[in-house]
Enzyme design. Sequence first.
Site, mmCIF file in Angstrom:
data_model
loop_
_atom_site.group_PDB
_atom_site.id
_atom_site.type_symbol
_atom_site.label_atom_id
_atom_site.label_comp_id
_atom_site.label_asym_id
_atom_site.label_seq_id
_atom_site.Cartn_x
_atom_site.Cartn_y
_atom_site.Cartn_z
ATOM 1 N N LYS A 288 0.871 -1.175 0.000
ATOM 2 C CA LYS A 288 0.000 0.000 0.000
ATOM 3 C C LYS A 288 0.908 1.225 0.000
ATOM 4 C CE LYS A 288 -4.163 1.944 0.485
ATOM 5 N NZ LYS A 288 -5.325 1.696 -0.376
ATOM 6 N N GLY B 246 -3.797 0.897 -4.905
ATOM 7 C CA GLY B 246 -3.800 2.345 -4.930
ATOM 8 C C GLY B 246 -4.838 2.957 -4.010
ATOM 9 N N GLY C 271 -21.037 -7.467 0.213
ATOM 10 C CA GLY C 271 -21.066 -7.994 1.572
ATOM 11 C C GLY C 271 -20.144 -9.160 1.827
#
Length: 246
Positions: free
Chosen positions: A34, A108, A205
């Site tokens: 990240k 990203g 979900g």
Amino acid sequence: MTVLFVTGTGTEVGKTVATAAVAALADGPVAVLKPGQTGVAPAEAGDVAEVLRLTGRSLTTRELARYPEPLAPDTAARRAGMPTVRPEQVAEAVAELARDHALVLVEGAGGLLVRYDEQGGTLADMALATAALGLDPAVLVVATAGLGTLNTTALTAEALAARGLAMHGVVIGAWPGEPDLAMRCNLADLPVAAGAPLLGALPAGCAADTGAPFVSTARASLAPALGGTWDAAAFTATHAIPAPGR
């Protein structure tokens, strides 16, 4: 496929869940990077922690910068008085991880052209900098299911093509239990807008599951190109609605 950059057509489209799904199905050691995490405090769990939670498998995770406010990384860095993240810095981290991992996933923030530094460096620039180091990165685009997704997907595809970056395909980040007309039609239209295959549709979900149940959902929701068994043609045919008058 050694390096895959995961971007979205916007924010809150399911990038982290899609990243986790790909990581869950990959063979061999996987690293998740990240470049810039925004909107979390120093001790809070970020996106890489969510990927670990969902997959339930051993992964190498790395976060290059963290900013407290939920803004574009460049803006968040300026407001916090913290260093920004440069494309070359990300590329060097990717190259290091690629030496010991079968797959490096780079997630990203927001869309492809969100700014990370003062010079306007983006996730696309990070992919280009990675390519300049001799690697061959591809980009996976995570899109929404409903009305408006064709435009944002086409714009993302054009931006990638203009930079000579390969789009691996498109994944719908959250497919609802009761899709509307636009969503059903978009199954056939998204690959046209993207100029790339539709490689999955993750159920809305599904982040409620972790470990083995999430892995099973990922396998059933991603195409073979991403390690799953999902069939785009069959899924599209199942949800197709005949045109009026037919």
